[in-house]
Scaffold this motif. Structure first.
Motif, PDB file in Angstrom:
ATOM      1  N   TYR A  49       0.828  -1.211   0.000  1.00 41.97           N
ATOM      2  CA  TYR A  49       0.000   0.000   0.000  1.00 41.97           C
ATOM      3  C   TYR A  49       0.863   1.261   0.000  1.00 41.97           C
ATOM      4  O   TYR A  49       0.354   2.376   0.090  1.00 41.97           O
ATOM      5  CB  TYR A  49      -0.931   0.017   1.225  1.00 41.97           C
ATOM      6  N   THR A  88      11.322   9.878  10.932  1.00 44.31           N
ATOM      7  CA  THR A  88      10.631   8.839  10.191  1.00 44.31           C
ATOM      8  C   THR A  88      11.233   8.781   8.793  1.00 44.31           C
ATOM      9  O   THR A  88      12.349   9.201   8.566  1.00 44.31           O
ATOM     10  CB  THR A  88       9.095   9.087  10.228  1.00 44.31           C
ATOM     11  N   GLY A  89      10.504   8.235   7.823  1.00 41.12           N
ATOM     12  CA  GLY A  89      11.075   8.136   6.485  1.00 41.12           C
ATOM     13  C   GLY A  89      10.002   7.712   5.506  1.00 41.12           C
ATOM     14  O   GLY A  89       8.827   7.972   5.750  1.00 41.12           O
ATOM     15  N   GLY A  90      10.447   6.939   4.557  1.00 42.48           N
ATOM     16  CA  GLY A  90      11.561   6.035   4.421  1.00 42.48           C
ATOM     17  C   GLY A  90      11.840   5.258   5.728  1.00 42.48           C
ATOM     18  O   GLY A  90      11.091   5.323   6.662  1.00 42.48           O
ATOM     19  N   GLU A  91      12.902   4.522   5.690  1.00 48.10           N
ATOM     20  CA  GLU A  91      13.272   3.787   6.900  1.00 48.10           C
ATOM     21  C   GLU A  91      14.420   4.531   7.581  1.00 48.10           C
ATOM     22  O   GLU A  91      15.550   4.541   7.078  1.00 48.10           O
ATOM     23  CB  GLU A  91      13.642   2.344   6.528  1.00 48.10           C
ATOM     24  N   THR A 117       9.922   6.297  14.028  1.00 48.45           N
ATOM     25  CA  THR A 117       8.998   5.331  13.422  1.00 48.45           C
ATOM     26  C   THR A 117       9.824   4.450  12.502  1.00 48.45           C
ATOM     27  O   THR A 117      10.539   4.953  11.630  1.00 48.45           O
ATOM     28  CB  THR A 117       7.893   6.056  12.622  1.00 48.45           C
ATOM     29  N   THR A 118       9.735   3.156  12.692  1.00 47.12           N
ATOM     30  CA  THR A 118      10.599   2.227  11.967  1.00 47.12           C
ATOM     31  C   THR A 118       9.859   0.927  11.679  1.00 47.12           C
ATOM     32  O   THR A 118       8.891   0.603  12.360  1.00 47.12           O
ATOM     33  CB  THR A 118      11.868   1.915  12.802  1.00 47.12           C
ATOM     34  N   ASN A 119      10.368   0.182  10.694  1.00 52.16           N
ATOM     35  CA  ASN A 119       9.793  -1.151  10.481  1.00 52.16           C
ATOM     36  C   ASN A 119      10.439  -2.175  11.415  1.00 52.16           C
ATOM     37  O   ASN A 119      10.051  -3.343  11.412  1.00 52.16           O
ATOM     38  CB  ASN A 119       9.918  -1.594   9.018  1.00 52.16           C
ATOM     39  N   SER A 141       6.287  -0.549  12.920  1.00 51.16           N
ATOM     40  CA  SER A 141       5.187  -0.871  12.011  1.00 51.16           C
ATOM     41  C   SER A 141       5.178  -2.367  11.730  1.00 51.16           C
ATOM     42  O   SER A 141       6.117  -2.882  11.109  1.00 51.16           O
ATOM     43  CB  SER A 141       5.359  -0.104  10.695  1.00 51.16           C
ATOM     44  N   VAL A 182      -1.443  -1.102   9.985  1.00 54.84           N
ATOM     45  CA  VAL A 182      -2.440  -0.533   9.073  1.00 54.84           C
ATOM     46  C   VAL A 182      -3.566  -1.565   8.968  1.00 54.84           C
ATOM     47  O   VAL A 182      -3.317  -2.731   8.656  1.00 54.84           O
ATOM     48  CB  VAL A 182      -1.822  -0.245   7.679  1.00 54.84           C
ATOM     49  N   MET A 212      -4.525   4.965   4.018  1.00 53.75           N
ATOM     50  CA  MET A 212      -4.650   6.296   3.404  1.00 53.75           C
ATOM     51  C   MET A 212      -4.355   6.218   1.906  1.00 53.75           C
ATOM     52  O   MET A 212      -3.618   5.328   1.471  1.00 53.75           O
ATOM     53  CB  MET A 212      -3.687   7.265   4.083  1.00 53.75           C
ATOM     54  N   MET A 343       3.888   7.312   0.799  1.00 55.88           N
ATOM     55  CA  MET A 343       4.101   7.867   2.138  1.00 55.88           C
ATOM     56  C   MET A 343       5.590   8.074   2.405  1.00 55.88           C
ATOM     57  O   MET A 343       5.972   8.906   3.219  1.00 55.88           O
ATOM     58  CB  MET A 343       3.583   6.888   3.198  1.00 55.88           C
TER      59      MET A 343
HETATM   60  N1  SAM Z   1       9.848   2.794   7.507  1.00 50.23           N
HETATM   61  C1  SAM Z   1       9.183   3.274   8.677  1.00 50.23           C
HETATM   62  C2  SAM Z   1       8.071   2.321   9.053  1.00 50.23           C
HETATM   63  O1  SAM Z   1       7.930   1.283   8.454  1.00 50.23           O
HETATM   64  O2  SAM Z   1       7.372   2.622  10.019  1.00 50.23           O
HETATM   65  C3  SAM Z   1       8.669   4.704   8.583  1.00 50.23           C
HETATM   66  C4  SAM Z   1       8.039   5.148   7.312  1.00 50.23           C
HETATM   67  S1  SAM Z   1       6.504   4.386   6.938  1.00 50.23           S
HETATM   68  C5  SAM Z   1       6.033   5.286   5.499  1.00 50.23           C
HETATM   69  C6  SAM Z   1       5.506   5.003   8.241  1.00 50.23           C
HETATM   70  C7  SAM Z   1       4.161   4.404   8.391  1.00 50.23           C
HETATM   71  O3  SAM Z   1       3.354   4.777   7.298  1.00 50.23           O
HETATM   72  C8  SAM Z   1       4.130   2.892   8.461  1.00 50.23           C
HETATM   73  O4  SAM Z   1       3.462   2.506   9.636  1.00 50.23           O
HETATM   74  C9  SAM Z   1       3.321   2.503   7.239  1.00 50.23           C
HETATM   75  O5  SAM Z   1       2.560   1.350   7.488  1.00 50.23           O
HETATM   76  C10 SAM Z   1       2.467   3.722   7.055  1.00 50.23           C
HETATM   77  N2  SAM Z   1       1.905   3.879   5.718  1.00 50.23           N
HETATM   78  C11 SAM Z   1       2.534   3.943   4.534  1.00 50.23           C
HETATM   79  N3  SAM Z   1       1.648   4.079   3.520  1.00 50.23           N
HETATM   80  C12 SAM Z   1       0.428   4.110   4.095  1.00 50.23           C
HETATM   81  C13 SAM Z   1      -0.884   4.216   3.582  1.00 50.23           C
HETATM   82  N4  SAM Z   1      -1.133   4.350   2.279  1.00 50.23           N
HETATM   83  N5  SAM Z   1      -1.888   4.209   4.487  1.00 50.23           N
HETATM   84  C14 SAM Z   1      -1.657   4.080   5.814  1.00 50.23           C
HETATM   85  N6  SAM Z   1      -0.438   3.984   6.354  1.00 50.23           N
HETATM   86  C15 SAM Z   1       0.589   3.984   5.491  1.00 50.23           C
END
Ligand code: SAM
Length: 348
Positions: A49, A88-91, A117-119, A141, A182, A212, A343
């Motif tokens: 997503y 946050t990011g990216g990672e 915020t990280t994976n 995440s 999510v 989103m 995102m």
């Molecule tokens: N890499 C980090 C991570 O994985 O948390 C930080 C960046 S990531 C873009 C931040 C958060 O955005 C994650 O929890 C991801 O699941 C969420 N995210 C990305 N695209 C999204 C979308 N279309 N709708 C909802 N959440 C989204």
């Protein structure tokens, strides 16, 4: 939310702004004390997503904020009353200077908390150093607790390492730990109970986040959207004894199961019914200031820094952009032209 006619504008005393007396405030009286800054666009995951397998057109390195530029922004916003920072990011853990960014930011006067915020995949390696550098909180995440589904959603077979990252954060004693999932209909809605069980013995918060519409492929249109209202209903069906409790400004509903150590929250990131509580300033990895997650207008702080603008001038750019924030994310999404495909380019 009513528009405020006269916003107090800061008055320089001997050429210096008394920032502490003049918080960043918008036309509707919202005060912004929380900066979320993306520190890169690249990611080691390809969540379906968020990004296609081939990635998105990532900006060249010279367009991404450097360590010193990020720290400069932190200093400027701290002078304007910001006390909370999120990387946050990216990672963000793909950036070699992340521990330094946390350490220097946490020793910046006025900054009270630093979050990430990280994976979670690289957290096993960094959690101890990040805690030592002053990290207050980490959001990890994890959208599913099932390894096959994890591979399906992230396109990476990394559930084990992500869970090890969560354990490393606990072992390091990072004070605030959140697990972000999510919520996807037909994908992880069957796992609500397992996620809630993560809060049983450890005081972490599990947060279910609405999907989103930010990815170029518009996965969110494929019927996977699962609204905050429905998530809450499922929670109440599974845990009839669930009680509401307190959380942060953008957590729609926060719950706790009696005798469980942690909390469960639901984030209406698509429904946008908490915009009136917004306290966030967002900066992308390439140094563009966004006054809303849904904003398609941007203010180029990077170039302002690179042409030598002063802290006060950059501060006024931030103040001016935030002052013009739209009432909510619905209005914001219909203005401007800065289309982004993921995102990861906004800073999740
Ligand atoms: N890499 C980090 C991570 O994985 O948390 C930080 C960046 S990531 C873009 C931040 C958060 O955005 C994650 O929890 C991801 O699941 C969420 N995210 C990305 N695209 C999204 C979308 N279309 N709708 C909802 N959440 C989204």
């Amino acid at each position: 939310m009513r528009m405020i006619e006269n916003i107090i504008t800061p008055t320089p005393i001997n050429g210096v702004l008394d920032h502490s007396a003049t918080p960043i405030i918008d036309r509707f009286g919202r005060t912004f004390n929380y900066l979320r800054i993306a520190v890169n666009e690249k990611c080691n995951f390809r969540c379906i997503y968020c990004m296609p397998e081939e990635g998105v057109p990532f900006k060249p390195k010279n367009e991404i904020l450097t360590t010193n530029e990020i720290l400069r922004v932190v200093k400027v916003v701290s002078d304007l009353g910001v006390n909370k920072i999120r990387f946050t990011g990216g990672e963000p853990l793909l950036r070699g200077d992340i521990v330094k960014l946390v350490g220097k930011s946490s020793s910046t006067p006025g900054i009270e908390s630093i979050h990430l915020t990280t994976n979670g995949v690289l957290l096993g390696r960094y959690a101890g150093n990040l805690k030592e550098a002053g990290l207050t909180g980490v959001n990890i995440s994890i959208d599913t607790l099932n390894p096959e589904k994890f591979l399906q959603i992230t396109r990476r077979d990394e559930l084990v390492r992500a869970m090890e990252g969560l354990e490393a954060a606990k072992t390091a004693g990072i004070p605030f730990i959140k697990v972000n999932a999510v919520a996807l209909r037909g994908f992880n809605d069957s796992e609500i109970v397992e996620f809630v069980e993560l809060t049983k013995d450890y005081p972490l918060t599990v947060r279910f986040i609405e999907l989103m519409p930010f990815d170029a492929h518009q996965i969110w249109k494929t019927g996977k959207f699962f609204s905050a209202e429905h998530i809450q209903k499922e929670l109440k069906d599974h845990f009839p004894e669930i009680k509401t409790t307190d959380g942060t400004a953008t957590e729609h509903a926060i719950f706790q199961i009696p005798n469980y150590a942690g909390k469960v929250a639901v984030i209406p990131s698509y429904s946008r019914n908490l915009c009136g509580n917004c306290n966030r300033i967002r900066i992308t990895a390439d140094g563009k200031l966004l006054n809303c997650l849904y904003s398609q207008n941007e203010t180029n702080l990077r170039d302002a820094i690179r042409i030598g603008k002063s802290d006060m001038q950059i501060g006024e750019m931030i103040r001016g952009t935030m002052k013009n924030k739209f009432k909510d994310g619905w209005e914001a999404q219909n203005q401007g032209s800065a289309k982004r495909e993921s995102m990861t380019q906004i800073g999740g």
